[in-house]
Design a protein around this motif. Sequence first.
Motif, PDB file in Angstrom:
ATOM      1  N   LYS A 122     -37.407 -30.119  21.713  1.00  0.00           N
ATOM      2  CA  LYS A 122     -36.144 -29.862  22.420  1.00  0.00           C
ATOM      3  C   LYS A 122     -35.486 -31.147  22.910  1.00  0.00           C
ATOM      4  CE  LYS A 122     -36.296 -25.093  23.976  1.00  0.00           C
ATOM      5  NZ  LYS A 122     -36.207 -24.224  25.162  1.00  0.00           N
ATOM      6  N   ASN A 123     -36.206 -32.273  22.826  1.00  0.00           N
ATOM      7  CA  ASN A 123     -35.592 -33.549  23.179  1.00  0.00           C
ATOM      8  C   ASN A 123     -34.429 -33.890  22.254  1.00  0.00           C
ATOM      9  OD1 ASN A 123     -36.892 -35.015  25.512  1.00  0.00           O
ATOM     10  ND2 ASN A 123     -38.716 -34.456  24.333  1.00  0.00           N
ATOM     11  N   VAL A 124     -34.446 -33.376  21.032  1.00  0.00           N
ATOM     12  CA  VAL A 124     -33.328 -33.611  20.116  1.00  0.00           C
ATOM     13  C   VAL A 124     -32.080 -32.936  20.682  1.00  0.00           C
ATOM     14  CG1 VAL A 124     -32.473 -33.393  17.749  1.00  0.00           C
ATOM     15  CG2 VAL A 124     -34.930 -33.657  18.153  1.00  0.00           C
ATOM     16  N   ARG A 125     -32.229 -31.713  21.150  1.00  0.00           N
ATOM     17  CA  ARG A 125     -31.112 -30.989  21.763  1.00  0.00           C
ATOM     18  C   ARG A 125     -30.658 -31.697  23.031  1.00  0.00           C
ATOM     19  NH1 ARG A 125     -30.019 -28.362  25.898  1.00  0.00           N
ATOM     20  NH2 ARG A 125     -28.581 -26.646  26.043  1.00  0.00           N
ATOM     21  N   ARG A 126     -31.606 -32.159  23.843  1.00  0.00           N
ATOM     22  CA  ARG A 126     -31.251 -32.856  25.088  1.00  0.00           C
ATOM     23  C   ARG A 126     -30.452 -34.133  24.801  1.00  0.00           C
ATOM     24  NH1 ARG A 126     -36.983 -31.702  26.436  1.00  0.00           N
ATOM     25  NH2 ARG A 126     -36.925 -29.718  27.523  1.00  0.00           N
ATOM     26  N   LEU A 127     -30.865 -34.851  23.761  1.00  0.00           N
ATOM     27  CA  LEU A 127     -30.139 -36.055  23.357  1.00  0.00           C
ATOM     28  C   LEU A 127     -28.699 -35.709  22.981  1.00  0.00           C
ATOM     29  CD1 LEU A 127     -29.846 -39.021  22.319  1.00  0.00           C
ATOM     30  CD2 LEU A 127     -30.769 -38.174  20.140  1.00  0.00           C
ATOM     31  N   LEU A 128     -28.545 -34.681  22.171  1.00  0.00           N
ATOM     32  CA  LEU A 128     -27.201 -34.280  21.749  1.00  0.00           C
ATOM     33  C   LEU A 128     -26.379 -33.761  22.927  1.00  0.00           C
ATOM     34  CD1 LEU A 128     -27.984 -32.601  18.318  1.00  0.00           C
ATOM     35  CD2 LEU A 128     -26.939 -34.840  18.738  1.00  0.00           C
ATOM     36  N   ALA A 156     -27.004 -25.340  16.459  1.00  0.00           N
ATOM     37  CA  ALA A 156     -27.949 -25.227  15.341  1.00  0.00           C
ATOM     38  C   ALA A 156     -29.385 -25.428  15.818  1.00  0.00           C
ATOM     39  CB  ALA A 156     -27.600 -26.238  14.249  1.00  0.00           C
ATOM     40  N   LEU A 157     -29.602 -26.362  16.735  1.00  0.00           N
ATOM     41  CA  LEU A 157     -30.952 -26.599  17.250  1.00  0.00           C
ATOM     42  C   LEU A 157     -31.413 -25.459  18.157  1.00  0.00           C
ATOM     43  CD1 LEU A 157     -30.650 -30.414  17.918  1.00  0.00           C
ATOM     44  CD2 LEU A 157     -32.091 -29.315  16.182  1.00  0.00           C
ATOM     45  N   GLU A 158     -30.487 -24.904  18.935  1.00  0.00           N
ATOM     46  CA  GLU A 158     -30.839 -23.742  19.767  1.00  0.00           C
ATOM     47  C   GLU A 158     -31.229 -22.557  18.890  1.00  0.00           C
ATOM     48  OE1 GLU A 158     -27.303 -23.384  22.145  1.00  0.00           O
ATOM     49  OE2 GLU A 158     -28.039 -24.803  23.650  1.00  0.00           O
ATOM     50  N   GLU A 159     -30.499 -22.370  17.795  1.00  0.00           N
ATOM     51  CA  GLU A 159     -30.829 -21.291  16.861  1.00  0.00           C
ATOM     52  C   GLU A 159     -32.190 -21.532  16.215  1.00  0.00           C
ATOM     53  OE1 GLU A 159     -27.465 -21.217  14.235  1.00  0.00           O
ATOM     54  OE2 GLU A 159     -26.223 -20.094  15.670  1.00  0.00           O
ATOM     55  N   LYS A 160     -32.489 -22.787  15.917  1.00  0.00           N
ATOM     56  CA  LYS A 160     -33.796 -23.120  15.336  1.00  0.00           C
ATOM     57  C   LYS A 160     -34.907 -22.744  16.318  1.00  0.00           C
ATOM     58  CE  LYS A 160     -36.382 -26.975  13.308  1.00  0.00           C
ATOM     59  NZ  LYS A 160     -36.639 -26.425  11.993  1.00  0.00           N
ATOM     60  N   TRP A 161     -34.728 -23.076  17.594  1.00  0.00           N
ATOM     61  CA  TRP A 161     -35.725 -22.727  18.604  1.00  0.00           C
ATOM     62  C   TRP A 161     -35.851 -21.213  18.731  1.00  0.00           C
ATOM     63  CZ3 TRP A 161     -39.672 -24.760  21.039  1.00  0.00           C
ATOM     64  CH2 TRP A 161     -40.209 -24.086  22.140  1.00  0.00           C
ATOM     65  N   ASP A 162     -34.722 -20.520  18.772  1.00  0.00           N
ATOM     66  CA  ASP A 162     -34.738 -19.065  18.936  1.00  0.00           C
ATOM     67  C   ASP A 162     -35.423 -18.360  17.769  1.00  0.00           C
ATOM     68  OD1 ASP A 162     -33.437 -19.335  21.358  1.00  0.00           O
ATOM     69  OD2 ASP A 162     -31.440 -18.892  20.528  1.00  0.00           O
ATOM     70  N   LYS A 163     -35.375 -18.952  16.576  1.00  0.00           N
ATOM     71  CA  LYS A 163     -35.995 -18.340  15.397  1.00  0.00           C
ATOM     72  C   LYS A 163     -37.510 -18.544  15.348  1.00  0.00           C
ATOM     73  CE  LYS A 163     -31.922 -18.581  12.453  1.00  0.00           C
ATOM     74  NZ  LYS A 163     -31.291 -19.223  11.294  1.00  0.00           N
TER      75      LYS A 163
END
Length: 174
Positions: A122-128, A156-163
Amino acid sequence: GGVVRVTDTLLRVLDLTDGELAALIGHEMGHVLHRHSQKRAIRNRLLATIWEAFTFDDQDDTHEESFGEAVGEGLWKSASFLGDMAFSRADEYQADEVAWDVLASSYNNYHVQKNIRQFHPKNVRRLLKKLWDFQGGSGSTTWESTHPGTKDRIIALEEKWDKLKSFDKRKFTV
Protein backbone atom coordinates in the motif's frame (compact mmCIF):
# COMPACT_ATOMS: atom_id res chain seq x y z
CA GLY A 1 20.07 -2.52 -16.96
CA GLY A 2 19.31 1.06 -16.31
CA VAL A 3 19.92 3.92 -13.95
CA VAL A 4 17.32 5.12 -11.46
CA ARG A 5 17.76 8.58 -9.98
CA VAL A 6 15.75 10.14 -7.17
CA THR A 7 16.26 13.85 -6.55
CA ASP A 8 16.62 15.31 -3.09
CA THR A 9 14.00 17.87 -4.11
CA LEU A 10 11.44 15.11 -4.68
CA LEU A 11 12.27 13.55 -1.32
CA ARG A 12 11.97 16.90 0.44
CA VAL A 13 8.82 18.12 -1.32
CA LEU A 14 6.86 14.89 -0.88
CA ASP A 15 8.44 14.04 2.52
CA LEU A 16 8.66 10.35 1.60
CA THR A 17 8.80 7.59 4.17
CA ASP A 18 11.15 4.66 3.61
CA GLY A 19 8.22 2.61 2.31
CA GLU A 20 7.17 5.33 -0.14
CA LEU A 21 10.77 5.68 -1.33
CA ALA A 22 10.87 1.91 -1.85
CA ALA A 23 7.63 2.24 -3.86
CA LEU A 24 9.14 5.02 -5.99
CA ILE A 25 12.29 3.00 -6.69
CA GLY A 26 10.15 -0.09 -7.41
CA HIS A 27 8.10 1.95 -9.90
CA GLU A 28 11.22 3.15 -11.69
CA MET A 29 12.60 -0.42 -11.64
CA GLY A 30 9.41 -1.42 -13.45
CA HIS A 31 10.25 0.99 -16.27
CA VAL A 32 13.77 -0.44 -16.47
CA LEU A 33 12.71 -4.11 -16.24
CA HIS A 34 10.10 -3.70 -18.97
CA ARG A 35 12.45 -1.54 -21.08
CA HIS A 36 9.85 1.16 -21.57
CA SER A 37 12.27 3.84 -22.77
CA GLN A 38 14.04 1.46 -25.17
CA LYS A 39 10.73 0.29 -26.63
CA ARG A 40 9.60 3.87 -27.08
CA ALA A 41 12.87 4.81 -28.83
CA ILE A 42 12.65 1.82 -31.18
CA ARG A 43 8.98 2.52 -31.94
CA ASN A 44 9.68 6.18 -32.66
CA ARG A 45 12.58 5.35 -34.97
CA LEU A 46 10.48 2.75 -36.78
CA LEU A 47 7.65 5.25 -37.26
CA ALA A 48 10.09 7.86 -38.56
CA THR A 49 11.56 5.36 -41.02
CA ILE A 50 8.10 4.37 -42.26
CA TRP A 51 7.15 8.03 -42.61
CA GLU A 52 10.33 8.79 -44.56
CA ALA A 53 9.68 5.84 -46.88
CA PHE A 54 6.02 6.78 -47.28
CA THR A 55 6.76 10.40 -48.17
CA PHE A 56 10.06 9.68 -49.92
CA ASP A 57 11.66 12.14 -47.52
CA ASP A 58 15.26 12.59 -48.59
CA GLN A 59 16.00 14.96 -45.68
CA ASP A 60 16.49 17.76 -48.23
CA ASP A 61 14.91 20.96 -46.95
CA THR A 62 15.67 22.93 -50.11
CA HIS A 63 12.12 22.56 -51.45
CA GLU A 64 8.88 23.80 -49.93
CA GLU A 65 6.28 21.23 -48.84
CA SER A 66 3.10 20.92 -50.81
CA PHE A 67 -0.22 21.32 -49.01
CA GLY A 68 -0.79 17.55 -49.16
CA GLU A 69 2.62 16.82 -47.65
CA ALA A 70 2.00 19.31 -44.85
CA VAL A 71 -1.44 17.84 -44.06
CA GLY A 72 -0.05 14.30 -44.20
CA GLU A 73 2.77 15.20 -41.83
CA GLY A 74 0.30 16.82 -39.42
CA LEU A 75 -1.93 13.75 -39.44
CA TRP A 76 1.05 11.44 -38.96
CA LYS A 77 2.34 13.43 -36.00
CA SER A 78 -1.13 13.46 -34.43
CA ALA A 79 -1.48 9.70 -34.85
CA SER A 80 2.01 9.20 -33.44
CA PHE A 81 1.19 11.40 -30.43
CA LEU A 82 -2.01 9.47 -29.70
CA GLY A 83 -0.12 6.19 -30.01
CA ASP A 84 2.57 7.40 -27.62
CA MET A 85 -0.09 8.39 -25.07
CA ALA A 86 -1.60 4.91 -25.03
CA PHE A 87 1.77 3.21 -24.61
CA SER A 88 2.94 5.71 -22.00
CA ARG A 89 -0.23 5.28 -19.95
CA ALA A 90 0.07 1.49 -20.07
CA ASP A 91 3.75 1.79 -19.08
CA GLU A 92 2.84 3.76 -15.95
CA TYR A 93 0.25 1.23 -14.82
CA GLN A 94 2.74 -1.57 -15.49
CA ALA A 95 5.45 0.20 -13.48
CA ASP A 96 2.97 0.69 -10.61
CA GLU A 97 2.27 -3.07 -10.71
CA VAL A 98 6.00 -3.83 -10.51
CA ALA A 99 6.37 -1.50 -7.51
CA TRP A 100 3.45 -3.27 -5.81
CA ASP A 101 4.95 -6.70 -6.54
CA VAL A 102 8.42 -5.69 -5.33
CA LEU A 103 7.04 -4.41 -2.04
CA ALA A 104 4.70 -7.39 -1.66
CA SER A 105 7.59 -9.80 -2.20
CA SER A 106 9.48 -8.19 0.70
CA TYR A 107 6.58 -9.24 2.93
CA ASN A 108 6.88 -12.87 3.92
CA ASN A 109 5.47 -13.80 7.33
CA TYR A 110 6.30 -17.48 6.90
CA HIS A 111 10.04 -17.10 6.70
CA VAL A 112 11.31 -13.76 7.96
CA GLN A 113 14.85 -13.17 6.82
CA LYS A 114 17.18 -11.00 8.86
CA ASN A 115 18.21 -7.66 7.40
CA ILE A 116 15.29 -7.62 4.92
CA ARG A 117 13.04 -4.59 5.30
CA GLN A 118 9.38 -5.24 4.77
CA PHE A 119 7.32 -2.59 3.03
CA HIS A 120 3.58 -2.91 2.66
CA PRO A 121 2.47 -2.74 -0.98
CA LYS A 122 0.00 0.00 0.00
CA ASN A 123 3.05 2.28 0.11
CA VAL A 124 2.67 2.58 -3.67
CA ARG A 125 -0.80 4.05 -3.16
CA ARG A 126 0.48 6.30 -0.36
CA LEU A 127 3.22 7.61 -2.64
CA LEU A 128 0.70 8.41 -5.37
CA LYS A 129 -1.63 10.02 -2.82
CA LYS A 130 1.18 12.37 -1.74
CA LEU A 131 1.86 13.18 -5.39
CA TRP A 132 -1.86 13.81 -5.96
CA ASP A 133 -2.01 16.10 -2.92
CA PHE A 134 1.08 17.95 -4.19
CA GLN A 135 -0.68 18.41 -7.54
CA GLY A 136 -3.50 20.15 -5.66
CA GLY A 137 -5.94 17.26 -5.92
CA SER A 138 -5.85 17.41 -9.68
CA GLY A 139 -4.18 14.90 -11.93
CA SER A 140 -7.09 13.25 -13.70
CA THR A 141 -6.53 11.54 -17.01
CA THR A 142 -7.43 13.80 -19.91
CA TRP A 143 -7.42 12.88 -23.57
CA GLU A 144 -4.12 14.67 -24.23
CA SER A 145 -2.32 13.24 -21.16
CA THR A 146 0.72 11.12 -21.83
CA HIS A 147 0.45 9.65 -18.32
CA PRO A 148 -2.64 8.31 -16.63
CA GLY A 149 -3.99 10.69 -14.02
CA THR A 150 -2.63 10.16 -10.53
CA LYS A 151 -6.16 9.72 -9.22
CA ASP A 152 -6.80 6.96 -11.78
CA ARG A 153 -3.60 5.20 -10.74
CA ILE A 154 -4.64 5.40 -7.06
CA ILE A 155 -8.04 3.93 -7.93
CA ALA A 156 -6.35 1.08 -9.86
CA LEU A 157 -4.22 0.23 -6.81
CA GLU A 158 -7.24 0.38 -4.49
CA GLU A 159 -9.06 -2.00 -6.82
CA LYS A 160 -6.04 -4.31 -6.79
CA TRP A 161 -6.13 -4.39 -2.98
CA ASP A 162 -9.89 -4.93 -2.91
CA LYS A 163 -9.57 -7.91 -5.29
CA LEU A 164 -7.13 -9.70 -2.97
CA LYS A 165 -8.57 -12.58 -1.02
CA SER A 166 -8.67 -12.25 2.77
CA PHE A 167 -5.95 -14.89 3.05
CA ASP A 168 -3.64 -12.82 0.84
CA LYS A 169 -4.41 -9.60 2.73
CA ARG A 170 -3.47 -11.31 6.03
CA LYS A 171 0.06 -11.86 4.68
CA PHE A 172 0.62 -8.14 5.02
CA THR A 173 -0.11 -7.89 8.75
CA VAL A 174 2.64 -7.73 11.31
